[in-house]
Design a protein around this motif. Structure first.
Motif, PDB file in Angstrom:
ATOM      1  N   ALA A 148      12.218   1.602 -11.590  1.00  0.00           N
ATOM      2  CA  ALA A 148      11.992   3.158 -11.973  1.00  0.00           C
ATOM      3  C   ALA A 148      11.162   2.719 -13.167  1.00  0.00           C
ATOM      4  N   SER A 149      10.660   2.647 -14.266  1.00  0.00           N
ATOM      5  CA  SER A 149       9.628   1.756 -14.961  1.00  0.00           C
ATOM      6  C   SER A 149       8.591   1.612 -14.269  1.00  0.00           C
ATOM      7  N   TYR A 150       8.606   0.584 -13.299  1.00  0.00           N
ATOM      8  CA  TYR A 150       7.442   0.464 -12.410  1.00  0.00           C
ATOM      9  C   TYR A 150       6.935   1.581 -11.878  1.00  0.00           C
ATOM     10  N   LEU A 222      12.035   4.473  -1.409  1.00  0.00           N
ATOM     11  CA  LEU A 222      11.294   5.608  -1.345  1.00  0.00           C
ATOM     12  C   LEU A 222       9.821   5.571  -1.970  1.00  0.00           C
ATOM     13  N   PRO A 223      10.960   5.582  -3.017  1.00  0.00           N
ATOM     14  CA  PRO A 223       9.809   6.248  -4.174  1.00  0.00           C
ATOM     15  C   PRO A 223       8.347   5.369  -4.774  1.00  0.00           C
ATOM     16  N   VAL A 224       9.353   3.595  -5.036  1.00  0.00           N
ATOM     17  CA  VAL A 224       8.533   2.569  -4.481  1.00  0.00           C
ATOM     18  C   VAL A 224       7.808   2.598  -3.829  1.00  0.00           C
ATOM     19  N   ALA A 225       7.828   2.588  -2.544  1.00  0.00           N
ATOM     20  CA  ALA A 225       6.456   2.169  -1.774  1.00  0.00           C
ATOM     21  C   ALA A 225       5.823   3.331  -1.551  1.00  0.00           C
ATOM     22  N   ALA A 226       5.866   4.442  -1.871  1.00  0.00           N
ATOM     23  CA  ALA A 226       4.812   5.601  -1.913  1.00  0.00           C
ATOM     24  C   ALA A 226       3.717   5.068  -3.401  1.00  0.00           C
ATOM     25  N   VAL A 227       4.343   4.493  -4.455  1.00  0.00           N
ATOM     26  CA  VAL A 227       3.753   4.510  -5.519  1.00  0.00           C
ATOM     27  C   VAL A 227       2.849   2.931  -5.257  1.00  0.00           C
ATOM     28  N   THR A 228       3.678   2.041  -4.551  1.00  0.00           N
ATOM     29  CA  THR A 228       2.732   1.314  -4.448  1.00  0.00           C
ATOM     30  C   THR A 228       1.646   1.346  -2.782  1.00  0.00           C
ATOM     31  N   LEU A 245       3.472  -7.033  -7.198  1.00  0.00           N
ATOM     32  CA  LEU A 245       3.023  -7.697  -8.498  1.00  0.00           C
ATOM     33  C   LEU A 245       1.506  -7.077  -8.315  1.00  0.00           C
ATOM     34  N   ALA A 246       0.964  -6.988  -6.808  1.00  0.00           N
ATOM     35  CA  ALA A 246      -0.365  -6.746  -6.968  1.00  0.00           C
ATOM     36  C   ALA A 246      -0.827  -4.993  -7.440  1.00  0.00           C
ATOM     37  N   ALA A 247       0.370  -4.504  -7.478  1.00  0.00           N
ATOM     38  CA  ALA A 247       0.184  -3.398  -7.418  1.00  0.00           C
ATOM     39  C   ALA A 247       0.374  -2.728  -9.081  1.00  0.00           C
ATOM     40  N   ALA A 248       1.237  -3.543  -9.631  1.00  0.00           N
ATOM     41  CA  ALA A 248       1.511  -3.679 -10.979  1.00  0.00           C
ATOM     42  C   ALA A 248       0.845  -4.103 -12.233  1.00  0.00           C
ATOM     43  N   LYS A 249      -0.372  -5.024 -11.339  1.00  0.00           N
ATOM     44  CA  LYS A 249      -1.220  -5.690 -11.790  1.00  0.00           C
ATOM     45  C   LYS A 249      -2.328  -5.151 -11.741  1.00  0.00           C
ATOM     46  N   ARG A 250      -2.782  -3.969 -11.039  1.00  0.00           N
ATOM     47  CA  ARG A 250      -4.204  -2.931 -11.241  1.00  0.00           C
ATOM     48  C   ARG A 250      -3.297  -1.972 -11.786  1.00  0.00           C
ATOM     49  N   VAL A 251      -2.543  -1.714 -12.270  1.00  0.00           N
ATOM     50  CA  VAL A 251      -1.726  -0.505 -13.082  1.00  0.00           C
ATOM     51  C   VAL A 251      -1.820  -0.833 -14.786  1.00  0.00           C
ATOM     52  N   THR A 252      -1.290  -1.836 -14.987  1.00  0.00           N
ATOM     53  CA  THR A 252      -1.887  -2.140 -16.320  1.00  0.00           C
ATOM     54  C   THR A 252      -1.073  -3.617 -16.156  1.00  0.00           C
TER      55      THR A 252
END
Length: 407
Positions: A148-150, A222-228, A245-252
């Protein structure tokens, strides 16, 4: 409520972390539709399983259910399909877990660490369903909070153009291929039905747990996949084995650690759940003399099928040493879909008085499973089919020898 959370905990695991990349490579921007499509087949399968579980509250799932209607060979195929899926899935989860860990500790021997993690979880599983179910529900709460935080933090980096076209840029066959590959991620919703003899008030708890668990899992997937997808885009997501992890590093930068923690926790929870259910199928097959009888032994203190748990864990640890992640995910999906086909077939044998839902769910499940099976990459389908055909042939020869027709 506890059974519903347990089911959701069985579903929400490594799949969203590990299968998203391979599924998106096939489906492109249609990955969200692919996930949802697979979810409808999972829900239909869950309804078939619920009807069977409440009428046949014994261990073994589709293996037991097919045999209850006199279809012993179909039951054997189903049981072997499930055990094949479990063996491969344990290897997938172990490899996914160590692949994520390698992003924080480069250079670790992926296959060796994966094998050791499988053996560690095997030892824990011997302690039984009460301990394991509490762990699974606790892990679910942590995973959902971290994801959820991601999702919330990742929304600010989503590019709407990455989400279109919603039905995919690689055609309908691409969406079906993505649904077939990601379908492995939905596994887990049948485990209360498989273990119905250990459930309290199975006629009420099993249907509620399965439907509720699938819905809760969809609200995570679905929300996690949509954000990624929105952060990385379909091409980059399809190349990644650690997409979150790739998406998380791109965000912050700091989001890397919560996502890594969620992936590790999900991997451990998945292995617990896989062994928990698969050992019950092996137990039933051992008791029915379809597998060596020693697999039917139950631990005197912990009341768990410890021989079956140990055999499955050790075999998975060996398997993980020799194969890589994406190919194993596809083979696991093939085995799983065969198990589900037999489940629907058995559900259609139920007389009207014993059904708790229209047979249209089972017919939809049959059609959906067949479409997804043929949408898998041919090598994965061939590997699963060859393994099952070999086991059926070995069973036939063994029975022929026992009956004295072969000297």
């Amino acid at each position: 409520m506890g059974a519903t959370l347990f089911t959701a905990g069985m579903i929400v695991g490594t799949g969203i972390f590990a299968a998203s990349g391979a599924a998106t490579e096939a489906a492109g921007t249609g990955i969200l539709v692919a996930i949802a499509l697979g979810g409808t087949v999972a829900l239909a399968t869950g309804i078939s399983a619920a009807q069977l579980g409440v009428n046949f509250p014994e261990e073994g799932g589709a293996f037991t259910w097919a045999r209850a209607f006199g279809h012993e060979t179909a039951g054997f195929v189903a049981g072997c399909g499930y055990l094949g899926k479990a063996l491969v899935s344990m290897s997938v989860v172990g490899l996914a877990l160590t692949t994520y860990l390698a992003q924080a500790a480069p250079g670790i021997p992926l296959h060796v660490v994966a094998a050791l993690s499988v053996l560690a979880v095997t030892a824990l599983n011997v302690f039984g369903i009460d301990l394991t179910s509490r762990i699974v529900i606790g892990l679910l709460a942590i995973i959902v909070a971290l994801l959820a935080s991601y999702t919330i933090v990742g929304l600010r980096a989503v590019e709407a153009s990455n989400l279109a076209p919603i039905f995919g840029d690689r055609g309908g066959l691409g969406v079906l291929g993505g649904a077939a590959i990601f379908f492995w991620s939905w596994d887990g919703f049948m485990r209360t039905a498989i273990m119905s003899s250990e459930m309290k008030d199975p006629r009420r708890s099993i249907p509620l747990s399965i439907v509720g668990g699938v819905v809760l899992a969809a609200l995570v997937f679905l929300p996690v996949a949509a954000v990624t997808l929105g952060v990385l885009g379909a091409d980059e997501l399809g190349r990644q084995d650690t997409p979150l992890l790739a998406a998380a590093k791109r965000v912050t930068d700091w989001m890397f650690w919560p996502v890594l923690a969620a992936a590790v926790i999900a991997g451990l929870g998945d292995m617990l759940g896989i062994l928990l259910a698969a050992s019950r199928v092996a137990l039933a097959m051992g008791n029915a003399h379809e597998l060596p009888g020693w697999l039917g032994a139950v631990h005197e203190r912990f009341r768990t099928p410890h021989h079956a748990v140990a055999a499955l864990g050790v075999a998975s640890a060996v398997l993980v040493l020799f194969f890589d992640l994406r190919a194993l995910i596809e083979v696991a999906s093939a085995f799983m879909l065969i198990w589900y086909l037999v489940t629907h077939y058995a559900a259609l044998q139920l007389p009207r008085a014993k059904r708790i839902a229209t047979p249209l769910f089972s017919w939809y499940g049959v059609a959906g499973c067949l479409v997804l099976v043929v949408s898998l990459p041919p090598p994965a389908l061939a590997a699963a089919a060859a393994a099952l055909a070999g086991l059926v042939l070995a069973r036939s020869l063994a029975r022929a020898r026992t009956s004295g027709t072969i000297v």
